[in-house]
Design a protein around this motif. Structure first.
Motif, PDB file in Angstrom:
ATOM      1  N   LEU A 146      47.547  32.289  36.500  1.00 47.26           N
ATOM      2  CA  LEU A 146      46.459  33.141  36.971  1.00 47.26           C
ATOM      3  C   LEU A 146      45.231  32.862  36.112  1.00 47.26           C
ATOM      4  N   THR A 168      46.488  31.015  41.044  1.00 47.33           N
ATOM      5  CA  THR A 168      45.509  31.928  41.629  1.00 47.33           C
ATOM      6  C   THR A 168      44.299  31.966  40.717  1.00 47.33           C
ATOM      7  N   THR A 193      45.025  28.889  44.989  1.00 40.77           N
ATOM      8  CA  THR A 193      44.360  29.860  45.853  1.00 40.77           C
ATOM      9  C   THR A 193      43.171  30.436  45.095  1.00 40.77           C
ATOM     10  N   CYS A 202      43.041  41.554  42.924  1.00 43.71           N
ATOM     11  CA  CYS A 202      44.092  40.533  42.904  1.00 43.71           C
ATOM     12  C   CYS A 202      45.423  41.135  43.370  1.00 43.71           C
TER      13      CYS A 202
END
Length: 277
Positions: A146, A168, A193, A202
């Protein structure tokens, strides 16, 4: 029609240039030039707020003599001007970050191609370099990652190159989101993504690696949230603050059960690496 920009000319002690640039970046300033007297900072005219700029200057008066003047500039192709001065960077002899118009260099194990858009995250800032260097020592193979406040997406892109298979990345700024999407495509990322928003937007999930290269105040507020996105045994790496903030950042992370396992500084900027037991 080329964009119109405001130029803010700040006179201050050069020791404060980096931290003031970071603060200006949080209120929309997109590029900076260091001068003998201090800084030149540029912001698109629709986002320019004289009162906000003056407040920032007032906040630093107790720490350094600082003054500001500003003017609206004639429209020109600022990305073109920026590109003329953009040079590739090299990290730890293994990573090279270049623009699409630079020739590749096969001597580097990892070559990231970005098209700079007058934004942070081009790799030139010490904190970006610090995090990338630390990423080289992290096992990314088959891991999830992340990237908080991803800017151009450079850290997540490197994460995929290092073997992460679920990534992400997000940023609150539209230009950063769009640029990260473009850069991910340019680097052939298949598992990344990208969305526009904050950590509150999120979808909740857990990750092996959480990267947050933002600033001190946001980190102190949001580290407890980031911890909930981190798997047991996972690694959180934070940067975007000065070494004199290390104690405060560490205390906040330890309050939520994270353990400091490594730290590194460069030109007074710091990166901290934590693990979740």
């Amino acid at each position: 029609m080329p964009a119109t920009y405001y130029e803010a000319r700040l006179t201050l002690n050069p020791d404060f240039n980096e931290i003031v640039m970071a603060e200006l970046g949080q209120i929309g300033y997109e590029s900076f030039v260091e001068t003998d007297e201090g800084l030149l900072a540029y912001i698109i005219d629709e986002q320019f707020d004289a009162a906000q700029l003056q407040q920032l200057v007032d906040d630093y008066q107790s720490m350094t003599p600082i003054a500001v003047e500003y003017q609206q500039l004639e429209p020109k192709n600022w990305n073109e001007e920026w590109e003329k001065n953009y040079q590739p960077i090299e990290v730890a002899g293994k990573i090279r970050v270049r623009a699409s118009y630079h020739e590749p260099n096969p001597a580097f194990q990892y070559e990231i191609v970005i098209d700079p858009k007058m934004s942070f995250g081009t790799g030139h800032h010490e904190t970006t370099t610090l995090v990338m260097e630390q990423q080289l020592s992290l096992d990314h193979q088959g891991k999830s990652l992340l990237d908080v406040g991803s800017g151009t997406g450079i850290l997540a892109i490197l994460g995929e190159m290092l073997g992460a298979t679920k990534l992400t990345a997000f940023d609150i700024e539209e230009w950063a989101y769009l640029n990260a999407v473009e850069n991910a495509e340019m680097n052939g990322c298949k598992h990344m993504t990208v969305f526009q928003g904050t950590i509150e937007d999120c979808p909740h999930d857990t990750y092996d690696i959480v990267l947050a290269n933002i600033n001190r105040n946001i980190l102190l507020r949001e580290i407890p949230i980031y911890e909930t996105f981190l798997k047991a045994g996972g690694t959180m790496m934070v940067s975007g603050f000065y070494e004199f903030d290390i104690a405060d950042i560490t205390q906040k992370a330890e309050e939520v059960g994270l353990k400091l396992v490594a730290q590194k500084t460069l030109n007074q900027w710091a990166t901290l690496r934590f693990e979740k037991p």
